[in-house]
Design a protein around this motif. Structure first.
Motif, PDB file in Angstrom:
ATOM      1  N   TYR A 287      12.389   1.232  20.754  1.00 19.61           N
ATOM      2  CA  TYR A 287      12.297   0.493  22.011  1.00 19.61           C
ATOM      3  C   TYR A 287      12.435  -1.014  21.792  1.00 19.61           C
ATOM      4  N   GLY A 288      12.879  -1.400  20.591  1.00 20.82           N
ATOM      5  CA  GLY A 288      13.052  -2.813  20.289  1.00 20.82           C
ATOM      6  C   GLY A 288      11.749  -3.577  20.254  1.00 20.82           C
ATOM      7  N   PHE A 289      10.679  -2.889  19.866  1.00 17.17           N
ATOM      8  CA  PHE A 289       9.344  -3.487  19.885  1.00 17.17           C
ATOM      9  C   PHE A 289       8.763  -3.488  18.480  1.00 17.17           C
ATOM     10  N   HIS A 290       8.156  -4.602  18.090  1.00 20.24           N
ATOM     11  CA  HIS A 290       7.540  -4.693  16.775  1.00 20.24           C
ATOM     12  C   HIS A 290       6.021  -4.762  16.935  1.00 20.24           C
ATOM     13  N   THR A 291       5.337  -3.871  16.272  1.00 22.41           N
ATOM     14  CA  THR A 291       3.874  -3.802  16.362  1.00 22.41           C
ATOM     15  C   THR A 291       3.286  -4.791  15.358  1.00 22.41           C
ATOM     16  N   SER A 292       3.327  -6.070  15.702  1.00 26.82           N
ATOM     17  CA  SER A 292       3.022  -7.134  14.747  1.00 26.82           C
ATOM     18  C   SER A 292       1.587  -7.082  14.224  1.00 26.82           C
ATOM     19  N   MET A 293       0.617  -6.862  15.112  1.00 26.48           N
ATOM     20  CA  MET A 293      -0.774  -6.816  14.672  1.00 26.48           C
ATOM     21  C   MET A 293      -1.006  -5.620  13.754  1.00 26.48           C
ATOM     22  N   ILE A 294      -0.434  -4.483  14.124  1.00 24.54           N
ATOM     23  CA  ILE A 294      -0.597  -3.262  13.322  1.00 24.54           C
ATOM     24  C   ILE A 294       0.041  -3.449  11.950  1.00 24.54           C
ATOM     25  N   GLU A 295       1.252  -3.976  11.940  1.00 21.69           N
ATOM     26  CA  GLU A 295       1.966  -4.149  10.676  1.00 21.69           C
ATOM     27  C   GLU A 295       1.256  -5.149   9.770  1.00 21.69           C
ATOM     28  N   SER A 296       0.634  -6.166  10.359  1.00 26.88           N
ATOM     29  CA  SER A 296      -0.117  -7.140   9.560  1.00 26.88           C
ATOM     30  C   SER A 296      -1.308  -6.481   8.878  1.00 26.88           C
ATOM     31  N   SER A 297      -2.025  -5.625   9.605  1.00 29.67           N
ATOM     32  CA  SER A 297      -3.182  -4.943   9.013  1.00 29.67           C
ATOM     33  C   SER A 297      -2.739  -3.996   7.907  1.00 29.67           C
ATOM     34  N   MET A 298      -1.590  -3.344   8.111  1.00 33.89           N
ATOM     35  CA  MET A 298      -1.067  -2.444   7.078  1.00 33.89           C
ATOM     36  C   MET A 298      -0.740  -3.219   5.803  1.00 33.89           C
ATOM     37  N   MET A 299      -0.196  -4.407   5.961  1.00 32.12           N
ATOM     38  CA  MET A 299       0.144  -5.231   4.787  1.00 32.12           C
ATOM     39  C   MET A 299      -1.109  -5.609   4.013  1.00 32.12           C
ATOM     40  N   VAL A 300      -2.174  -5.982   4.745  1.00 26.79           N
ATOM     41  CA  VAL A 300      -3.435  -6.343   4.085  1.00 26.79           C
ATOM     42  C   VAL A 300      -3.996  -5.144   3.323  1.00 26.79           C
ATOM     43  N   ASN A 301      -4.085  -4.008   4.009  1.00 30.21           N
ATOM     44  CA  ASN A 301      -4.672  -2.816   3.391  1.00 30.21           C
ATOM     45  C   ASN A 301      -3.849  -2.308   2.206  1.00 30.21           C
ATOM     46  N   ASP A 302      -2.536  -2.370   2.332  1.00 27.80           N
ATOM     47  CA  ASP A 302      -1.666  -1.907   1.244  1.00 27.80           C
ATOM     48  C   ASP A 302      -1.801  -2.783   0.003  1.00 27.80           C
ATOM     49  N   ARG A 303      -2.195  -4.040   0.200  1.00 29.33           N
ATOM     50  CA  ARG A 303      -2.286  -4.974  -0.937  1.00 29.33           C
ATOM     51  C   ARG A 303      -3.640  -4.908  -1.653  1.00 29.33           C
ATOM     52  N   MET A 304      -4.609  -4.188  -1.098  1.00 27.36           N
ATOM     53  CA  MET A 304      -5.958  -4.227  -1.662  1.00 27.36           C
ATOM     54  C   MET A 304      -6.034  -3.682  -3.086  1.00 27.36           C
ATOM     55  N   ALA A 305      -5.239  -2.662  -3.397  1.00 31.89           N
ATOM     56  CA  ALA A 305      -5.254  -2.126  -4.760  1.00 31.89           C
ATOM     57  C   ALA A 305      -4.799  -3.186  -5.757  1.00 31.89           C
ATOM     58  N   GLU A 306      -3.755  -3.903  -5.393  1.00 37.20           N
ATOM     59  CA  GLU A 306      -3.258  -4.985  -6.255  1.00 37.20           C
ATOM     60  C   GLU A 306      -4.299  -6.094  -6.371  1.00 37.20           C
ATOM     61  N   TYR A 307      -4.974  -6.394  -5.265  1.00 38.35           N
ATOM     62  CA  TYR A 307      -6.025  -7.415  -5.279  1.00 38.35           C
ATOM     63  C   TYR A 307      -7.173  -6.998  -6.197  1.00 38.35           C
ATOM     64  N   CYS A 308      -7.539  -5.707  -6.155  1.00 39.04           N
ATOM     65  CA  CYS A 308      -8.609  -5.213  -7.036  1.00 39.04           C
ATOM     66  C   CYS A 308      -8.216  -5.333  -8.505  1.00 39.04           C
ATOM     67  N   ALA A 309      -6.946  -5.108  -8.794  1.00 38.02           N
ATOM     68  CA  ALA A 309      -6.467  -5.271 -10.169  1.00 38.02           C
ATOM     69  C   ALA A 309      -6.538  -6.741 -10.590  1.00 38.02           C
ATOM     70  N   GLU A 310      -6.194  -7.642  -9.671  1.00 41.11           N
ATOM     71  CA  GLU A 310      -6.263  -9.070  -9.966  1.00 41.11           C
ATOM     72  C   GLU A 310      -7.703  -9.510 -10.224  1.00 41.11           C
ATOM     73  N   ARG A 311      -8.619  -9.035  -9.392  1.00 45.05           N
ATOM     74  CA  ARG A 311     -10.022  -9.371  -9.575  1.00 45.05           C
ATOM     75  C   ARG A 311     -10.539  -8.825 -10.905  1.00 45.05           C
ATOM     76  N   SER A 312     -10.094  -7.621 -11.277  1.00 46.86           N
ATOM     77  CA  SER A 312     -10.500  -7.025 -12.556  1.00 46.86           C
ATOM     78  C   SER A 312     -10.041  -7.893 -13.711  1.00 46.86           C
ATOM     79  N   SER A 313      -8.817  -8.397 -13.596  1.00 45.64           N
ATOM     80  CA  SER A 313      -8.272  -9.265 -14.641  1.00 45.64           C
ATOM     81  C   SER A 313      -9.099 -10.538 -14.784  1.00 45.64           C
TER      82      SER A 313
END
Length: 435
Positions: A287-313
């Motif tokens: 429908y030519g619509f971008h779910t910007s708020m939803i996609e932003s939350s997905m980006m944050v959540n998807d990055r958490m594993a990498e963030y946990c690895a960084e914190r471990s380092s």
């Protein structure tokens, strides 16, 4: 319509469930326990054989219940889809994963519908329960099922009723969780509602269409995805600011209205919450619509594993240790506490991120001795000894299982990175760092 409703009321209807996994098997068990002759369908011989032997493989099913309904002849399983011809009602509970491009893979739903067509008969009810994007029931299933020559709403009935399974939930199970039902026609909705009213001890909420019911399910899990994304982002900020995010949340939830507590962690797991927003964002593009708020939350959540690895380092660096070559032990591989389900588990993502950095990774999970991910099998340690803990440069709590002895873990570990605040009641905190 009256005929099928009468059969439901007098328990002479034969019920079928396609897909005997975390959703399908508990549903089939409840149908049989309600007194209906129930047939379970699955493409995996192992599952079918276990069911027919009365052997349970799903945590939310009571072993004794399964044995009773199998031994009484109320419940049988088969890989033979011709048995669909005997069923008056069929529920489709098959997986709807994402493909490698993060797009919905509804091939299992499509093949299930195509398998039903040769055995359809007048008066049959078909309900899709698999989580999917809005429009699936009417755009995909309806044309396939009407290719049988039968007309929906007159000759057969079609509805969507989203599964609401929360593995490990001790309060809400299949039987007492309210059900949403949306049919292609009003008749379809009424017949589907009659089915669930005869099985469940919970309210049935009727909506005007399958699309409403499909969107409702997406809303449930997208709501959680966004709120978890918010608190994960705040956790990262609070760490930079030297503020304890867990204490912040505890303070906020003292307000008796206007706030619901969500908690940070290494990411999202399970079949629904990490995946459902992708279904919606994919469909929205039509429908030519971008779910910007939803996609932003997905980006944050998807990055958490990498963030946990960084914190471990950073933790290891503080003790003059390189993450490359360090021994790291993950406690918990399941996606949530006290279950054996590792679908989309963030712990696996953390495992992968740490491996990329050269760490030597092992894990312990009392519920999961081994798992397979992307074709690779991983085997955990069999018992959590003081030697195993002491030999690890870093212990990371990735799942907050309640049967872990957290005082023991703290006492015998060099350092613990607690991503779940599982050690909140441990008094000695000199070697514990929170996410």
């Amino acid at each position: 319509m009256e005929k099928i409703i009468k059969k439901l009321l007098d328990k002479t209807a034969v019920l079928g469930v396609i897909g005997l996994g975390y959703v399908g098997l508990p549903l089939a068990v409840e149908k049989a326990k309600a007194g209906y002759r129930t047939i379970g369908f699955d493409i995996q011989d192992e599952k079918v054989n276990m069911v027919n032997a009365g052997k349970n493989y799903i945590g939310d099913v009571v072993n004794a219940d399964l044995e009773i309904i199998v031994n009484s002849g109320l419940f049988t399983a088969t890989i033979n889809f011709s048995e669909v011809a005997k069923a008056d009602c069929v529920c489709i509970c098959v997986p709807t994963p994402l493909d490698q491009y993060q797009q919905p893979d509804i091939s299992y739903v499509k093949s299930s519908a195509e398998s039903i067509v040769p055995y359809m008969h007048k008066g049959m009810l078909i309900v899709l329960e698999s989580t999917t994007y809005p429009g699936t029931t009417e755009e995909l299933l309806l044309p396939i099922l009407e290719s049988s020559g039968l007309k929906c709403g007159e000759d057969f009935f079609l509805a969507f009723s989203p599964e609401r399974v929360d593995p490990g939930n001790l309060l809400y199970k299949t039987k007492n969780t309210p059900k949403v039902v949306g049919g292609v026609t009003k008749n379809c909705t009424e017949v589907a509602a009659a089915l669930y009213e005869s099985i469940l001890e919970a309210p049935i909420h009727q909506v005007s269409s399958p699309a409403v019911a499909e969107m409702e399910k997406i809303l449930e899990n997208t709501y959680r995805n966004i709120n978890i994304g918010l608190v994960n982002e705040l956790a990262i900020l609070c760490n930079k600011m030297g503020i304890n995010i867990w204490e912040v949340i505890d303070a906020a939830k003292s307000k008796p209205y206007g706030f619901q507590a969500f908690y940070p962690g290494p990411g999202l797991g399970g079949h629904c919450i990490p995946l459902d927003p992708y279904y919606l964002s994919w469909k929205a593009r039509e429908y030519g619509f971008h779910t910007s708020m939803i996609e932003s939350s997905m980006m944050v959540n998807d990055r958490m594993a990498e963030y946990c690895a960084e914190r471990s380092s950073k933790i290891l660096n503080r003790y003059k240790k390189s993450i490359n070559g360090s021994k790291i032990l993950l406690l918990g591989i399941a996606y949530k506490q006290d279950i054996a389900d590792y679908r989309e588990s963030p712990a696996i993502r953390v495992f992968e991120e740490l491996e990329k950095l050269g760490a030597e990774i092992n894990y312990y999970d009392p519920y999961i001795e081994e798992y397979t991910f992307h074709g690779k099998k991983k085997t955990g340690i069999r018992s959590l000894t003081r030697e195993v803990l002491n030999e690890s440069d870093l212990v990371i709590i990735t799942t907050a299982h309640t049967n872990f002895d957290y005082n023991y873990i703290q006492k015998h570990s060099n350092f613990v990175f607690d991503t779940k605040n599982a050690m909140k009641n441990v008094f000695d905190r000199h070697n514990i760092e929170l996410l």
